[in-house]
Design an enzyme around this catalytic site. Structure first.
Site, PDB file in Angstrom:
ATOM      1  NE  ARG A  34     -68.206  60.472 -43.851  1.00 51.46           N
ATOM      2  CZ  ARG A  34     -67.860  59.384 -44.516  1.00 51.46           C
ATOM      3  NH1 ARG A  34     -68.372  59.160 -45.729  1.00 51.46           N
ATOM      4  NH2 ARG A  34     -67.019  58.511 -44.007  1.00 51.46           N
ATOM      5  CE  LYS A  40     -65.163  62.627 -43.946  1.00 49.18           C
ATOM      6  NZ  LYS A  40     -64.677  62.678 -42.561  1.00 49.18           N
ATOM      7  NE  ARG A  91     -71.408  59.083 -40.893  1.00 51.74           N
ATOM      8  CZ  ARG A  91     -70.971  58.246 -41.838  1.00 51.74           C
ATOM      9  NH1 ARG A  91     -71.805  57.811 -42.769  1.00 51.74           N
ATOM     10  NH2 ARG A  91     -69.709  57.845 -41.862  1.00 51.74           N
ATOM     11  CG  HIS A 134     -66.721  54.237 -40.764  1.00 46.56           C
ATOM     12  ND1 HIS A 134     -67.372  53.794 -39.636  1.00 46.56           N
ATOM     13  CD2 HIS A 134     -66.987  55.566 -40.849  1.00 46.56           C
ATOM     14  CE1 HIS A 134     -68.007  54.801 -39.057  1.00 46.56           C
ATOM     15  NE2 HIS A 134     -67.785  55.882 -39.774  1.00 46.56           N
ATOM     16  CE1 TYR A 182     -72.134  55.313 -34.770  1.00 44.36           C
ATOM     17  CE2 TYR A 182     -70.444  54.371 -36.174  1.00 44.36           C
ATOM     18  CZ  TYR A 182     -71.208  55.446 -35.787  1.00 44.36           C
ATOM     19  OH  TYR A 182     -71.044  56.662 -36.393  1.00 44.36           O
TER      20      TYR A 182
END
Length: 297
Positions: A142, A166, A242, A265, A274
């Site tokens: 990211r 995250k 990304r 993720h 994707y």
């Protein structure tokens, strides 16, 4: 973050919101605080451009419904800060969500990636931008993660970087020999540039014109400039690179769970988009190259 703790205490004890609502607000605000830490800001300095950048990041990770909930938490939080004179405006005011549930993310073709990375480099800024593009495309980071990388985080021997994503979750991202060679060319230029500014002790891998860590808002301006320079009509943002990293890996047969791990993720359902992008691209290749498909056009 003291302001968040005070706010949560307020909505719990004064406003009497439910325990589930308080818990949900805590999760949403702590995610935002992680982002705030990565861009090196605070609640008062967080601008409307920063807010738009944060929403762009969320759009690549969460459903529209989840983002709307998170925006409600952030606006309520900023309303609380405004009333107490801690900030003078809500950076999320005026941000609206367009429906994008069915829209697939923009993806560069491999030829477009080559075009981007083949642009002439005539200054330190050109070298820095090239390195930023190359590292994001090569690792799937990211933008906030890329901007938070310090030179000391880079493990050239194992060609990997330990980053904090995250929710303060650590993961390794990997880079190729081409990127390792690029970093070895870039780092001396970076050091020379910083020495000229008298800021040789700066740790950030990517630096701005004044020698500090490259700001999040400046990174998005860079992508806009290159989109115009290349004459592309499609969207070109850090998340486009990304998306392209993930899609090109899927096109070449990478396992979806590997891609999930590399992207950081939490849920594989987020990564599954994707698969759809890759199928769309494969259908396009089929239509353009298979003789029977051409006959039926």
């Amino acid at each position: 973050m003291k302001e968040i703790d005070d706010f949560l205490s307020y909505i719990d004890s004064v406003r009497g919101l439910s325990a589930n609502t308080v818990k949900s607000y805590r999760v949403d605000l702590e995610e935002w605080a992680d982002f705030l830490y990565k861009i090196g800001g605070d609640a008062g300095s967080f601008s409307s451009d920063d807010a738009k950048g944060y929403v762009r990041e969320m759009m690549a990770e969460f459903s529209e419904r989840s983002i709307l909930r998170k925006l409600t938490a952030l606006r309520t939080f900023y309303g609380y800060l405004e009333k107490r004179g801690i900030v003078d405006r809500d950076p999320f005011a005026g941000i609206s969500m367009r429906k994008k549930e069915s829209r697939l993310p923009a993806v560069l073709t491999e030829d477009e990636v080559r075009e981007l990375l083949s642009l002439p480099r005539n200054s330190f800024r050109d070298e820095r931008d090239h390195m930023l593009f190359l590292l994001i495309y090569n690792s799937g980071m990211r933008i906030g993660e890329a901007l938070s990388v310090n030179v000391g985080d880079i493990d050239f021997q194992k060609r990997r970087i330990l980053i904090t994503g995250k929710g303060d979750k650590e993961r390794f991202v990997f880079f190729s020999k081409v990127t390792a060679d690029g970093l070895r060319l870039y780092l001396p230029l970076r050091s020379e540039y910083l020495e000229g500014l008298g800021k040789g002790d700066e740790e950030a891998l990517f630096i701005g014109t004044k020698g500090g860590r490259l700001p999040f808002s400046s990174a998005h301006i860079i992508f806009d400039e290159y989109r115009a320079r290349l004459g592309w009509q499609k969207e070109f943002t850090p998340h486009t690179l990304r998306h392209s990293f993930a899609t090109h890996m899927m096109d070449r047969g990478a396992d979806i769970r590997l891609v999930q791990e590399l992207l950081g993720h939490e849920s594989i359902s987020t990564t599954q988009i994707y698969t759809h992008v890759s199928r769309r691209r494969l259908k396009s290749v089929y239509d353009d190259t298979h003789p029977h498909a051409k006959e039926n056009k």
